[in-house]
Design a protein around this motif. Structure first.
Motif, PDB file in Angstrom:
ATOM      1  N   ALA A   8       0.840  -1.209   0.000  1.00  0.00           N
ATOM      2  CA  ALA A   8       0.000   0.000   0.000  1.00  0.00           C
ATOM      3  C   ALA A   8       0.868   1.250   0.000  1.00  0.00           C
ATOM      4  N   LEU A   9       1.911   1.249   0.828  1.00  0.00           N
ATOM      5  CA  LEU A   9       2.805   2.407   0.870  1.00  0.00           C
ATOM      6  C   LEU A   9       3.548   2.556  -0.455  1.00  0.00           C
ATOM      7  N   GLU A  10       4.018   1.454  -1.007  1.00  0.00           N
ATOM      8  CA  GLU A  10       4.729   1.505  -2.284  1.00  0.00           C
ATOM      9  C   GLU A  10       3.834   2.081  -3.383  1.00  0.00           C
ATOM     10  N   GLU A  11       2.577   1.668  -3.407  1.00  0.00           N
ATOM     11  CA  GLU A  11       1.663   2.153  -4.437  1.00  0.00           C
ATOM     12  C   GLU A  11       1.385   3.644  -4.265  1.00  0.00           C
ATOM     13  N   TRP A  12       1.215   4.085  -2.989  1.00  0.00           N
ATOM     14  CA  TRP A  12       0.976   5.512  -2.756  1.00  0.00           C
ATOM     15  C   TRP A  12       2.183   6.333  -3.204  1.00  0.00           C
ATOM     16  N   MET A  13       3.372   5.860  -2.890  1.00  0.00           N
ATOM     17  CA  MET A  13       4.588   6.582  -3.283  1.00  0.00           C
ATOM     18  C   MET A  13       4.716   6.655  -4.799  1.00  0.00           C
ATOM     19  N   ALA A  14       4.427   5.550  -5.472  1.00  0.00           N
ATOM     20  CA  ALA A  14       4.520   5.543  -6.939  1.00  0.00           C
ATOM     21  C   ALA A  14       3.512   6.500  -7.555  1.00  0.00           C
ATOM     22  N   GLU A  15       2.299   6.516  -6.991  1.00  0.00           N
ATOM     23  CA  GLU A  15       1.237   7.377  -7.530  1.00  0.00           C
ATOM     24  C   GLU A  15       1.590   8.842  -7.387  1.00  0.00           C
ATOM     25  N   HIS A  16       2.266   9.195  -6.281  1.00  0.00           N
ATOM     26  CA  HIS A  16       2.562  10.596  -6.000  1.00  0.00           C
ATOM     27  C   HIS A  16       4.003  10.978  -6.333  1.00  0.00           C
ATOM     28  N   GLY A  17       4.722  10.076  -6.980  1.00  0.00           N
ATOM     29  CA  GLY A  17       6.055  10.415  -7.461  1.00  0.00           C
ATOM     30  C   GLY A  17       7.110  10.545  -6.393  1.00  0.00           C
ATOM     31  N   HIS A  18       6.956   9.855  -5.278  1.00  0.00           N
ATOM     32  CA  HIS A  18       7.920   9.941  -4.186  1.00  0.00           C
ATOM     33  C   HIS A  18       8.974   8.842  -4.289  1.00  0.00           C
ATOM     34  N   ILE A  68       0.755  14.110   5.856  1.00  0.00           N
ATOM     35  CA  ILE A  68       1.259  14.235   4.488  1.00  0.00           C
ATOM     36  C   ILE A  68       0.295  13.636   3.476  1.00  0.00           C
ATOM     37  N   THR A  69      -0.191  12.429   3.776  1.00  0.00           N
ATOM     38  CA  THR A  69      -0.977  11.684   2.785  1.00  0.00           C
ATOM     39  C   THR A  69      -2.466  11.952   2.850  1.00  0.00           C
ATOM     40  N   GLY A  70      -2.951  12.390   4.041  1.00  0.00           N
ATOM     41  CA  GLY A  70      -4.386  12.538   4.218  1.00  0.00           C
ATOM     42  C   GLY A  70      -5.094  11.213   4.396  1.00  0.00           C
ATOM     43  N   LEU A  71      -4.353  10.154   4.693  1.00  0.00           N
ATOM     44  CA  LEU A  71      -4.920   8.812   4.859  1.00  0.00           C
ATOM     45  C   LEU A  71      -4.645   8.287   6.267  1.00  0.00           C
ATOM     46  N   PRO A  72      -5.535   7.423   6.797  1.00  0.00           N
ATOM     47  CA  PRO A  72      -5.232   6.748   8.063  1.00  0.00           C
ATOM     48  C   PRO A  72      -3.975   5.905   7.898  1.00  0.00           C
ATOM     49  N   ILE A  73      -3.227   5.744   8.978  1.00  0.00           N
ATOM     50  CA  ILE A  73      -1.961   5.029   8.903  1.00  0.00           C
ATOM     51  C   ILE A  73      -2.160   3.582   8.448  1.00  0.00           C
ATOM     52  N   ASP A  97      -8.863  16.573  12.919  1.00  0.00           N
ATOM     53  CA  ASP A  97      -7.948  17.651  12.580  1.00  0.00           C
ATOM     54  C   ASP A  97      -7.079  17.282  11.389  1.00  0.00           C
ATOM     55  N   MET A  98      -6.645  15.996  11.372  1.00  0.00           N
ATOM     56  CA  MET A  98      -5.799  15.587  10.254  1.00  0.00           C
ATOM     57  C   MET A  98      -6.582  15.571   8.946  1.00  0.00           C
ATOM     58  N   LYS A  99      -7.861  15.197   9.014  1.00  0.00           N
ATOM     59  CA  LYS A  99      -8.688  15.253   7.812  1.00  0.00           C
ATOM     60  C   LYS A  99      -8.856  16.689   7.339  1.00  0.00           C
ATOM     61  N   ARG A 100      -9.006  17.585   8.319  1.00  0.00           N
ATOM     62  CA  ARG A 100      -9.141  18.990   7.956  1.00  0.00           C
ATOM     63  C   ARG A 100      -7.899  19.496   7.251  1.00  0.00           C
ATOM     64  N   VAL A 104      -5.318  19.427  -0.657  1.00  0.00           N
ATOM     65  CA  VAL A 104      -6.258  19.449  -1.757  1.00  0.00           C
ATOM     66  C   VAL A 104      -5.537  19.256  -3.069  1.00  0.00           C
ATOM     67  N   GLY A 105      -6.349  19.035  -4.111  1.00  0.00           N
ATOM     68  CA  GLY A 105      -5.803  18.932  -5.447  1.00  0.00           C
ATOM     69  C   GLY A 105      -5.071  17.647  -5.727  1.00  0.00           C
ATOM     70  N   GLY A 106      -5.173  16.644  -4.839  1.00  0.00           N
ATOM     71  CA  GLY A 106      -4.500  15.377  -5.071  1.00  0.00           C
ATOM     72  C   GLY A 106      -3.009  15.440  -4.907  1.00  0.00           C
TER      73      GLY A 106
END
Length: 427
Positions: A8-18, A68-73, A97-100, A104-106
């Motif tokens: 899951a972390l690998e996929e998020w990093m790939a999607e966001h170019g990290h 950073i990600t806006g996602l639950p750990i 607060d973290m959701k707030r 934005v903008g992906g």
């Protein structure tokens, strides 16, 4: 071990170019907001997460990742230990607060607002608070034009971005003031991004870019959106990604602001021309610079514009970008023309720009066989800039190598070698 990998972390990093290093740096920035201290993480820390060797990071690190990600750990593939104390999980209010603060903008970035100290009186924020931040922003801009690319400028701009965000939590404010505070934070973060680009710290620049883009969206201010996306185009140009550079610059050029103000349209077109030059699109670059020149002539000099625009964009900057493009295209005579015209129009405070222009001009002259003239031009770059500005240092090193390769029998080679020696052993 492969079955334990954190897909899951690998996929998020790939999607966001990290990369591992860039995510570590982003978490370190976010940890400053969470704990007040730099996290000290590096690429190996992230690789441990991806490999499943660390399945449940420390509390502060988890909060930073969620910010950073806006996602639950847990959505990032991390697995709680069998016994987890209540304190190690975010409270419902903390989660809200973290959701707030979800970006934005992906685009992922760390935007965390610091809480007011217990018992402190909340005050009413006003435009005077914004004006004070704008004064600090003007100082950052001035420092950048004198020195450019320095880590200290990047650090100070980042700290001021954090201050602007912290101010959001220190009192009540109208929507106009809150938007202006987000715009100030975005402006500071974009200056940190530019300092990192100028210093060739491209991973750090990418991290700043993501946060700046998110803050600009929250501000709703067109001018700062233009600055950030235009800088993004420049980042991709410097990293050899002209197609991405054009796409990013197009976001800036398609803002309504460019239809209201021809000077913004001119800057967008000039930077497009520079990207096209890097991408070896000769006809496109010529067309863009012609349109940029026309738009500049149409611009009303009396229009109100942000300080960063007034401080740098004029005929000299347009010629500087044209010099860069034609140098990349191998049109050295045209590049030399724009280099001379740029230097004749540069304002005195543009110290960094003058050094870059002289270095590029020297390259254009050398490519035309004028070794002595080129060496004389390069020797006009101040020693401080030549040794402390990463971009100028690299270009002068390339100049020296080209000089030795193309004019080995020229006295200019010895002249240049003796000149460079003075940088290491000043009188």
């Amino acid at each position: 071990m492969d079955g334990r990998r954190n897909r899951a972390l690998e996929e998020w990093m790939a999607e966001h170019g990290h990369s591992s290093n860039s995510l570590a740096e982003a978490v370190n920035h976010a940890l400053v907001q969470v704990t007040g201290k730099h996290g000290g993480l590096d690429g190996s820390s992230v690789r441990d997460w991806k490999a499943g060797r660390v399945r449940w990071p420390k509390t502060a690190t988890r909060q930073a990742l969620e910010s950073i990600t806006g996602l639950p750990i847990t959505a990032l593939g991390f697995v709680p230990r069998a016994r987890t104390s209540p304190a190690s999980n975010p409270t419902p209010q903390g989660a809200a607060d973290m959701k707030r603060r979800t970006l934005v903008g992906g685009i992922a970035a760390a935007v965390a607002a610091a809480s007011s100290s217990p018992g402190s009186a909340r005050r009413r924020l006003g435009m005077s608070d914004v004006d004070r931040l704008q004064q600090r922003f003007a100082e950052i801009i001035a420092s950048d034009h004198r020195h450019g690319g320095q880590v200290d400028i990047e650090r100070r701009a980042s700290q001021l971005a954090d201050q602007a965000l912290n101010l959001q939590n220190s009192g009540g404010a109208t929507q106009r003031v809150r938007s202006s505070l987000y715009a100030s934070a975005a402006a500071f973060r974009s200056s940190a991004m530019w300092a990192a680009i100028d210093g060739r710290r491209f991973d750090a620049a990418t991290t700043h870019m993501r946060e700046a883009q998110a803050l600009a969206e929250m501000s709703g201010e067109q001018a700062i959106k233009f600055r950030i996306w235009s800088h993004a185009g420049t980042l991709y140009r410097h990293t050899g990604r002209p197609a991405d550079g054009i796409a990013a610059n197009d976001v800036a050029r398609n803002l309504h602001l460019t239809r209201r103000d021809s000077l913004f349209a001119s800057l967008g077109l000039a930077r497009q021309g520079a990207i096209q030059g890097a991408g070896q699109d000769l006809s496109g670059a010529r067309r863009s610079f012609g349109q940029a020149q026309d738009a500049m002539l149409r611009a009303n000099p009396g229009d109100e514009r942000p300080v960063w625009m007034l401080a740098f964009y004029d005929q000299a900057e347009l010629d500087s970008l044209a010099l860069s493009a034609h140098l990349a295209l191998g049109d050295y005579q045209t590049a030399e023309f724009h280099g001379h015209r740029c230097l004749s129009n540069l304002r005195p405070h543009m110290v960094r720009s003058a050094a870059i222009t002289r270095t590029r001009l020297a390259h254009a002259q050398l490519a035309q066989g004028m070794a002595d003239v080129a060496t004389a031009t390069a020797m006009k770059v101040p020693a401080e800039t030549a040794t402390q500005h990463a971009r100028v240092t690299r270009m002068l090193q390339e100049f020296g190598a080209a000089l030795r390769a193309t004019a080995a029998s020229s006295s200019a080679v010895q002249t240049w070698a003796e000149h460079v020696a003075t940088w290491r052993n000043p009188a």
